[in-house]
Enzyme design. Structure first.
Site, mmCIF file in Angstrom:
data_model
loop_
_atom_site.group_PDB
_atom_site.id
_atom_site.type_symbol
_atom_site.label_atom_id
_atom_site.label_comp_id
_atom_site.label_asym_id
_atom_site.label_seq_id
_atom_site.Cartn_x
_atom_site.Cartn_y
_atom_site.Cartn_z
ATOM 1 N N ASN A 124 0.846 -1.194 0.038
ATOM 2 C CA ASN A 124 -0.016 -0.055 -0.032
ATOM 3 C C ASN A 124 1.006 1.223 0.019
ATOM 4 O OD1 ASN A 124 0.900 -0.632 2.604
ATOM 5 N ND2 ASN A 124 -0.591 0.330 3.512
ATOM 6 N N HIS A 150 -6.054 -7.694 6.236
ATOM 7 C CA HIS A 150 -6.348 -6.676 7.305
ATOM 8 C C HIS A 150 -7.755 -6.706 7.808
ATOM 9 C CE1 HIS A 150 -5.307 -2.348 9.245
ATOM 10 N NE2 HIS A 150 -6.789 -2.636 9.543
ATOM 11 N N HIS A 154 -1.457 -8.212 12.351
ATOM 12 C CA HIS A 154 -1.527 -7.532 13.347
ATOM 13 C C HIS A 154 -2.779 -7.899 14.118
ATOM 14 C CE1 HIS A 154 -4.044 -5.216 10.537
ATOM 15 N NE2 HIS A 154 -2.981 -4.771 10.022
ATOM 16 N N ASP A 207 4.425 -4.861 11.669
ATOM 17 C CA ASP A 207 3.667 -3.804 11.057
ATOM 18 C C ASP A 207 4.207 -2.661 11.302
ATOM 19 O OD1 ASP A 207 1.823 -2.683 9.740
ATOM 20 O OD2 ASP A 207 0.115 -2.391 11.499
ATOM 21 N N HIS A 213 5.779 7.362 9.724
ATOM 22 C CA HIS A 213 5.185 8.637 9.260
ATOM 23 C C HIS A 213 5.953 9.666 9.512
ATOM 24 C CE1 HIS A 213 1.421 6.620 7.896
ATOM 25 N NE2 HIS A 213 1.408 6.030 8.941
HETATM 26 ZN ZN LIG Z 1 0.595 -3.015 8.032
#
Ligand SMILES: [Zn+2]
Length: 374
Positions: free
Chosen positions: A54, A154, A195, A269, A273
């Site tokens: 992604n 997810h 996750h 994970d 950012h």
């Molecule tokens: Zn992830």
């Protein structure tokens, strides 16, 4: 050839373990200031690394060519560290992904796994799949099952069939019915519950594993040590905000128990950012850059909790979790060699990066007990 020895080594000041693998992380797109920082941390600790697809609306990994180009870019960036580092890039599943594309990419060696994002659940998931229309992907799942590919999920639907929004704290739980549907229809498709963050999620995985479904989970380090109280401790802490959102103590406990029982495998994970994206009063990004400290958190959890619960083979369980089970679930060859988990406290930098391109890591400014030496 002498056998490689694992375990505590007084002279080395730590534990020798087989090469570590991280089967869930975000390295971002080449050219992004976060890319070299994320690759550095990954390539200097891990052997196999699932680099999630992604990358942003324009750069999703949706073709064999895209996956191969991304893999090569990561390997090129990582080459400077001289480590044996192998990125694994999954296909990003969209509502119109075809079984033919899946098959072509697999046969061309572009991917061995595909990631199913619930539309709208997380970063760059707008092109993902509305779980209410999950059946549209069934021909793709069927092809993946036939090829022996791994489905990464997810599992957080954002809306009920009625259209009403699902509370963010309940999304994972509400996704379990969709997971059940996939497992029931495609009994031979290996599935990774990515996750996992809730007690109900753990119960579902245990139930399905007891029935011999090929399901495993990745467990990100922050869910082993933080609860939602941490988000608000001393004021709001966006640096600790990740998706799925942190949950209650009962959930954290269920994750730790699952881990100690031999459940799950390493997938951090890690999601860097930039500081400005974490500093928005509104619309603050979700994700924790945890790769620098992930192994320390896992190892410390196995050792501390293992000793507290009289689990004498906690070290072997750690090795299974961090080194063996992930590659095995993906049908990858077992990596050779060994790395050292050194018992040496170090202070985590407040930020990684330079100039305005700064990233706050997990445990910024705090001291952690272990470091990986490759
Ligand atoms: Zn992830």
């Amino acid at each position: 050839m002498t056998d490689v020895v694992y375990g505590y080594d007084d002279a080395a000041g730590g534990w020798w373990v087989p090469p570590l693998s991280n089967l869930h992380g975000h390295l971002r797109a080449p050219g992004d200031p976060r890319f070299p920082i994320a690759v550095h941390s990954a390539a200097t600790q891990f052997r196999y690394y699932t680099a999630m697809p992604n990358l942003g609306a324009k750069d999703l990994i949706r073709s064999p060519e895209g996956a191969l180009a991304y893999s090569h870019a990561i390997a090129h960036e990582a080459a400077q560290y001289g480590t044996a580092f192998t990125p694994i890039v999954p296909l990003y599943l969209e509502p119109d992904t075809t079984p033919e594309t899946v098959e072509r990419g697999f046969k061309e060696g572009a991917w061995i796994s595909a990631k199913l994002y619930s539309k709208g659940a997380t970063t760059a998931s707008a092109e993902g799949v509305d779980f209410r229309k999950l059946e549209e992907l069934f021909p793709v799942f069927k092809m993946m099952e036939r090829l022996g590919m791994v489905l990464l999920i997810h599992l957080e639907p954002v809306a009920y069939p009625s259209g009403i929004e699902i509370d963010p704290w309940h999304r994972e739980r509400k996704g379990l019915a969709y997971l059940e549907k996939i497992l029931s229809v495609f009994g031979g498709l290996p599935v990774v519950f990515e996750h996992v963050s809730s007690q109900e999620g753990i119960e579902k995985i245990r139930e399905r594993q007891n029935r011999h479904s090929p399901i495993e989970a990745t467990i990100a380090p922050q869910y082993l040590v933080w609860t939602r109280a941490e988000l608000l401790r001393g004021g709001m802490n966006p640096a600790k905000y990740s998706i799925p959102v942190l949950k209650k103590e009962e959930d954290r406990r269920a994750l730790v128990d699952f881990l100690l029982d031999g459940g799950g495998f390493l997938g951090s994970d890690s999601a860097p950012h930039l500081l400005f994206a974490k500093s928005q009063p509104c619309g603050c990004a979700g994700g924790v850059f945890n790769d620098p400290v992930a192994v320390s958190v896992y190892f410390d959890t196995f050792r501390r909790e293992g000793e507290a619960h009289g689990i004498t083979d906690w070290f072997d369980r750690f090795v299974d979790f961090a080194c063996r089970k992930g590659p095995e679930f993906y049908s990858l060859s077992e990596p050779e060699g060994r790395v050292l988990i050194k018992e040496e406290a170090w202070e985590v930098p407040n930020t990684y990066g330079s100039g305005k391109d700064l990233i706050i890591p997990m445990y910024a400014g705090e001291t952690v007990p272990y470091k990986v030496v490759v």
